[in-house]
Design a protein around this motif. Structure first.
Motif, mmCIF file in Angstrom:
data_model
loop_
_atom_site.group_PDB
_atom_site.id
_atom_site.type_symbol
_atom_site.label_atom_id
_atom_site.label_comp_id
_atom_site.label_asym_id
_atom_site.label_seq_id
_atom_site.Cartn_x
_atom_site.Cartn_y
_atom_site.Cartn_z
ATOM 1 N N SER A 28 1.275 -1.365 -0.102
ATOM 2 C CA SER A 28 -0.132 0.140 -0.008
ATOM 3 C C SER A 28 0.892 0.803 -0.096
ATOM 4 C CB SER A 28 -0.015 0.129 0.788
ATOM 5 O OG SER A 28 -2.018 -1.048 1.249
ATOM 6 N N LEU A 29 2.096 1.225 0.808
ATOM 7 C CA LEU A 29 2.633 2.471 0.812
ATOM 8 C C LEU A 29 3.521 2.375 -0.193
ATOM 9 C CD1 LEU A 29 3.997 1.790 4.798
ATOM 10 C CD2 LEU A 29 2.475 4.078 3.837
ATOM 11 N N ALA A 30 3.558 2.004 -1.104
ATOM 12 C CA ALA A 30 4.464 1.721 -2.155
ATOM 13 C C ALA A 30 3.790 1.715 -3.193
ATOM 14 C CB ALA A 30 4.878 0.206 -2.317
ATOM 15 N N ALA A 31 2.549 1.330 -3.403
ATOM 16 C CA ALA A 31 1.355 2.311 -4.385
ATOM 17 C C ALA A 31 1.221 3.888 -4.461
ATOM 18 C CB ALA A 31 0.467 1.748 -5.009
ATOM 19 N N LEU A 32 1.066 4.587 -3.053
ATOM 20 C CA LEU A 32 1.072 5.325 -2.545
ATOM 21 C C LEU A 32 2.335 6.682 -3.511
ATOM 22 C CD1 LEU A 32 -0.738 5.614 0.783
ATOM 23 C CD2 LEU A 32 -1.991 6.133 -1.163
ATOM 24 N N PHE A 33 3.277 5.922 -2.393
ATOM 25 C CA PHE A 33 4.436 6.612 -3.135
ATOM 26 C C PHE A 33 4.516 6.457 -4.550
ATOM 27 C CE2 PHE A 33 9.119 6.175 -4.427
ATOM 28 C CZ PHE A 33 9.509 7.613 -3.398
ATOM 29 N N ILE A 34 4.716 5.918 -5.512
ATOM 30 C CA ILE A 34 4.485 5.805 -6.598
ATOM 31 C C ILE A 34 3.609 7.003 -7.563
ATOM 32 C CG2 ILE A 34 4.288 4.483 -8.877
ATOM 33 C CD1 ILE A 34 5.509 2.498 -7.196
#
Length: 151
Positions: A28-34
């Motif tokens: 989830s954090l990776a998706a938000l970061f991207i």
């Protein structure tokens, strides 16, 4: 009377939940970061995958901190549906399914080099791996729970 084997099995079940939660939070954090930091708008299939990953991060957090191994019956369907969408997306990325529906027509294409991690790991494959790992962890917590009731 509890013995050491029963206590260890309970800890193992919680560990499966905790691992599933960590994977869901990281994804989830990776998706938000991207999306928010890098500025890459997700395609429609990416949005659908997010719709199943984000709730998993919340549900698995609550279950982990409560020690609720019964979450598998709620979390596993979310992980399975997300995994099915990610598998379809991965097959499109690999070129095994013709891209007749153009799922990446909005925003950048997930097939571009911008949508890879370290220049070689495509996001659809990473999403598929995350959903699969969560599903395996949830099945593992369920298997341990079922083996305890037989004792």
């Amino acid at each position: 009377m509890t013995n050491d084997a029963t206590a260890a099995s309970g800890h193992d079940r919680w560990l499966y939940l905790f691992v599933a939660w960590i994977i869901a939070v990281a994804a989830s954090l990776a998706a938000l970061f991207i999306g928010e930091v890098v500025g890459q708008a997700p395609c429609s299939l990416c949005w659908h995958q997010r719709a199943f990953m984000f709730p998993l991060a919340v549900l698995l957090a609550v279950a982990s901190f409560r020690g609720d191994t019964g979450i598998w019956c709620y979390g596993l369907p979310l992980a399975a549906i997300g995994m099915a969408i990610a598998a379809f997306h991965s097959l499109l990325y690999a070129g095994l399914i013709p891209e007749g529906i153009q799922p990446c027509s909005q925003g950048p294409s997930c097939a571009s080099a911008d949508m890879t991690i370290l220049g070689m790991l495509p996001l659809p494959y990473l999403s598929l791996a995350a959903f699969a790992a969560i599903a395996i962890a949830l099945i593992g917590s369920r298997t341990k729970a079922a083996s305890l009731t037989a004792v």
